[in-house]
Motif scaffolding. Sequence first.
Motif, PDB file in Angstrom:
ATOM      1  N   VAL A 166      -7.362  -1.230  36.180  1.00 51.47           N
ATOM      2  CA  VAL A 166      -6.067  -1.464  35.530  1.00 51.47           C
ATOM      3  C   VAL A 166      -5.116  -2.134  36.518  1.00 51.47           C
ATOM      4  N   GLY A 167      -4.911  -3.419  36.367  1.00 50.30           N
ATOM      5  CA  GLY A 167      -3.899  -4.120  37.137  1.00 50.30           C
ATOM      6  C   GLY A 167      -4.389  -5.042  38.229  1.00 50.30           C
ATOM      7  N   PHE A 168      -5.610  -4.840  38.714  1.00 54.38           N
ATOM      8  CA  PHE A 168      -6.057  -5.619  39.863  1.00 54.38           C
ATOM      9  C   PHE A 168      -6.214  -7.102  39.534  1.00 54.38           C
ATOM     10  N   ARG A 169      -6.670  -7.404  38.331  1.00 53.68           N
ATOM     11  CA  ARG A 169      -6.948  -8.789  37.955  1.00 53.68           C
ATOM     12  C   ARG A 169      -5.774  -9.484  37.271  1.00 53.68           C
ATOM     13  N   LEU A 170      -4.609  -8.885  37.305  1.00 55.26           N
ATOM     14  CA  LEU A 170      -3.446  -9.555  36.713  1.00 55.26           C
ATOM     15  C   LEU A 170      -3.206 -10.890  37.404  1.00 55.26           C
ATOM     16  N   PRO A 171      -2.607 -11.852  36.714  1.00 54.97           N
ATOM     17  CA  PRO A 171      -2.317 -13.142  37.357  1.00 54.97           C
ATOM     18  C   PRO A 171      -1.509 -12.957  38.637  1.00 54.97           C
ATOM     19  N   TYR A 172      -1.695 -13.861  39.564  1.00 51.84           N
ATOM     20  CA  TYR A 172      -1.050 -13.711  40.869  1.00 51.84           C
ATOM     21  C   TYR A 172       0.470 -13.701  40.779  1.00 51.84           C
ATOM     22  N   ALA A 212       2.173 -12.146  38.375  1.00 55.12           N
ATOM     23  CA  ALA A 212       2.629 -11.021  37.547  1.00 55.12           C
ATOM     24  C   ALA A 212       3.707 -10.201  38.253  1.00 55.12           C
ATOM     25  N   HIS A 213       3.550 -10.000  39.552  1.00 62.17           N
ATOM     26  CA  HIS A 213       4.556  -9.289  40.355  1.00 62.17           C
ATOM     27  C   HIS A 213       4.975 -10.227  41.485  1.00 62.17           C
ATOM     28  N   ALA A 214       5.493 -11.380  41.100  1.00 66.10           N
ATOM     29  CA  ALA A 214       5.802 -12.422  42.089  1.00 66.10           C
ATOM     30  C   ALA A 214       6.690 -11.893  43.202  1.00 66.10           C
ATOM     31  N   ASP A 215       7.653 -11.085  42.851  1.00 63.33           N
ATOM     32  CA  ASP A 215       8.498 -10.405  43.828  1.00 63.33           C
ATOM     33  C   ASP A 215       7.977  -8.965  43.931  1.00 63.33           C
ATOM     34  N   GLN A 255       0.323  -3.434  43.551  1.00 67.66           N
ATOM     35  CA  GLN A 255       1.179  -4.525  43.992  1.00 67.66           C
ATOM     36  C   GLN A 255       1.116  -4.632  45.509  1.00 67.66           C
ATOM     37  N   MET A 256       1.712  -5.681  46.044  1.00 65.51           N
ATOM     38  CA  MET A 256       1.943  -5.797  47.476  1.00 65.51           C
ATOM     39  C   MET A 256       3.415  -5.481  47.713  1.00 65.51           C
ATOM     40  N   ARG A 257       3.677  -4.400  48.448  1.00 65.12           N
ATOM     41  CA  ARG A 257       5.065  -3.998  48.677  1.00 65.12           C
ATOM     42  C   ARG A 257       5.199  -3.422  50.083  1.00 65.12           C
ATOM     43  N   THR A 258       6.337  -3.734  50.701  1.00 63.18           N
ATOM     44  CA  THR A 258       6.587  -3.188  52.038  1.00 63.18           C
ATOM     45  C   THR A 258       6.871  -1.695  51.980  1.00 63.18           C
ATOM     46  N   ASP A 259       7.403  -1.195  50.825  1.00 60.76           N
ATOM     47  CA  ASP A 259       7.714   0.237  50.750  1.00 60.76           C
ATOM     48  C   ASP A 259       6.474   1.105  50.907  1.00 60.76           C
ATOM     49  N   LEU A 260       5.304   0.574  50.521  1.00 64.44           N
ATOM     50  CA  LEU A 260       4.080   1.374  50.605  1.00 64.44           C
ATOM     51  C   LEU A 260       3.801   1.769  52.045  1.00 64.44           C
ATOM     52  N   LEU A 261       3.808   0.808  52.944  1.00 60.77           N
ATOM     53  CA  LEU A 261       3.545   1.102  54.346  1.00 60.77           C
ATOM     54  C   LEU A 261       4.653   1.970  54.926  1.00 60.77           C
ATOM     55  N   SER A 262       5.890   1.663  54.569  1.00 64.23           N
ATOM     56  CA  SER A 262       7.031   2.430  55.063  1.00 64.23           C
ATOM     57  C   SER A 262       6.970   3.886  54.604  1.00 64.23           C
ATOM     58  N   ALA A 263       6.721   4.100  53.313  1.00 58.81           N
ATOM     59  CA  ALA A 263       6.647   5.469  52.790  1.00 58.81           C
ATOM     60  C   ALA A 263       5.475   6.227  53.388  1.00 58.81           C
ATOM     61  N   SER A 264       4.334   5.550  53.539  1.00 57.15           N
ATOM     62  CA  SER A 264       3.170   6.204  54.150  1.00 57.15           C
ATOM     63  C   SER A 264       3.495   6.680  55.555  1.00 57.15           C
ATOM     64  N   PHE A 265       4.193   5.844  56.322  1.00 56.15           N
ATOM     65  CA  PHE A 265       4.552   6.202  57.686  1.00 56.15           C
ATOM     66  C   PHE A 265       5.515   7.386  57.735  1.00 56.15           C
ATOM     67  N   PRO A 320       5.748 -10.860  31.945  1.00 59.99           N
ATOM     68  CA  PRO A 320       6.909 -11.733  31.794  1.00 59.99           C
ATOM     69  C   PRO A 320       6.535 -13.178  32.074  1.00 59.99           C
ATOM     70  N   SER A 321       7.383 -14.077  31.675  1.00 57.79           N
ATOM     71  CA  SER A 321       7.147 -15.491  31.984  1.00 57.79           C
ATOM     72  C   SER A 321       7.366 -15.717  33.475  1.00 57.79           C
ATOM     73  N   PRO A 322       6.417 -16.313  34.158  1.00 59.58           N
ATOM     74  CA  PRO A 322       6.585 -16.538  35.600  1.00 59.58           C
ATOM     75  C   PRO A 322       7.711 -17.518  35.908  1.00 59.58           C
ATOM     76  N   ALA A 323       8.123 -18.295  34.938  1.00 64.78           N
ATOM     77  CA  ALA A 323       9.192 -19.263  35.175  1.00 64.78           C
ATOM     78  C   ALA A 323      10.483 -18.577  35.601  1.00 64.78           C
ATOM     79  N   GLY A 324      10.622 -17.307  35.242  1.00 64.34           N
ATOM     80  CA  GLY A 324      11.821 -16.564  35.622  1.00 64.34           C
ATOM     81  C   GLY A 324      11.926 -16.303  37.112  1.00 64.34           C
ATOM     82  N   GLN A 325      10.841 -16.536  37.861  1.00 61.35           N
ATOM     83  CA  GLN A 325      10.849 -16.312  39.307  1.00 61.35           C
ATOM     84  C   GLN A 325      11.123 -17.598  40.096  1.00 61.35           C
ATOM     85  N   CYS A 326      11.207 -18.700  39.410  1.00 57.01           N
ATOM     86  CA  CYS A 326      11.253 -19.992  40.112  1.00 57.01           C
ATOM     87  C   CYS A 326      12.555 -20.233  40.873  1.00 57.01           C
TER      88      CYS A 326
END
Length: 534
Positions: free
Chosen positions: A38-44, A46-49, A170-180, A511-517
């Motif tokens: 669930v979620g791994f194959r989402l378009p690149y 999908a969570h642009a930010d 997702q790729m998020r900096t909070d993951l590493l920070s929270a783990s630490f 969401p439409s990726p155009a919103g991240q442009c």
Amino acid sequence: MTPIDQAVFPSRSVFDRWPWWGLCLGLAAVMVVSSLLVGFRLPYWAHADQDLVLAYHGLLFNQGLPQEFFDHPGYTYFLVIEAWYRLLHALGLLPVITVSGLPPAADTAAYDAAWQNLVEAGRALSIAITAGFVLVYAALARALVGDRRVALLSAIVLAFGIGVTTQARQMRTDLLSASFVVTALLLVLAAVRTAPGWRPVVMLGLAGLLAALAVVTKIQAIFLAMGIPVIALLFGRRFAPVPRLNHWLAVLILLAVAGVAAVPAVALIRQGIADAGHAMYPYHAVGGGLSGVYQGIIVGWVFLGMMVHAAVWRVRPAFALACAGAVALGLALGVLALEIRPHEQNVIAVSNLIEHMFVFTTWKHQAALGGEQQVLSESLFLLLAKGLWRTLAIRTIVLHPDNVPQTVVVEWFVIGGAIALWRRGERLAAVQAGFLLLVAWGLETLFSLRGFQRAYAAYTDPLVALAAAWVLVRFPGLLERVRSRRWIYGMIALVVLVAHVWPVIEGRRLPSPAGQCYWIPTYMKHVETFPFCR
């Protein structure tokens, strides 16, 4: 199985038949399969930010180019993603790991495929970090509660809480920070409940290092880090004095080493404070004469907490000084990690963390805070009051039925358990569990200044899970009686089930990726325009 396990849980369940490492690996395997399905194959996109920005910095660092994103500031994560991409490339699993290696954007299929591979590689790293984090949590929770069944159930709650399940996809900096920072908290709790010796000293040194790295990764970790001294004070334990532990020479050597490391670390922070005017974003004064001063107050808070802990729990002077030296050494080394790949903006962000966080708070609440001249203001406290109300209202579900985390049922269990403990005279245990819950709610209130993002629960879910374990281990009969055991397992099954609801919904409502442009040209200057932005 420990003697405590055998005494409390004599029945032969799966918890007894399987070795501890087997149970942990089984939990990790379930986490990995869940995230892959669930979620791994989402378009690149999908969570642009933040997926695209963090993947982009993996390319930058491997190209030898300087860091460009300093919002969090994300520094430690960028070092990790750089090494991860390099490892996958060496194994032949990731063809492109530099900006110059990207195919031309005119070849849309190849360009999209390259970014899909980069983002999926980043998601794989997130899965590995979340699984590793939960396993470390399980081991330290078992050391704290003394029972592997309770520790494992607590780890399951964490693994499928809204924070970890969001971070794993997702790729998020909070993951590493929270783990630490959460690992730092658990190490401190284990240390203060371990008999005096060099083992707890090493644990405290490692905790100091991880806490500093957590802040260097994402500065909002400072809030939980500052709660650690108070939590440690509540969870302390008094031990009989052991004369042979008065190794003053070793203590003095440790203090000297800590001092040597602290001098450049303090100088680095002072330089960051002095260079605040060079910040990428204009800073506001904190107010109350605290600008350039509160950094010292934060450090003083940590060591004041250690002094109070030593006085309350009657820690011998030599051991107390050894612990303080270890923490100072760990904190200093964590700060000096900024010198691995130095950049002025990282130092400025970490050194002026309150002002830096306030910049992005004003972006979120432009109408309320846009006209304020300093951080501390009536408008800020009003926003915090609203955040506190929303945090408490969510726990009722009725008053705020939207975006209710699945761990709310676990929080109800903690509240009920704490009340029961208080009524039967175990008031310290009730206060300990209740305080962990209050800290989680306080963090959620603070995080509301950036919006109630599900990913931020990675900082709070571990506190809820630990509070639940602290209560449950004091009611062993709940897991022995069939009816109550079914209720507990059902509650955890509900947490696991609901954990998959939002990822499935998000996968169907992309969401439409155009919103991240609008932000991509600012944060990703060295790449060509993405196909979805043309």
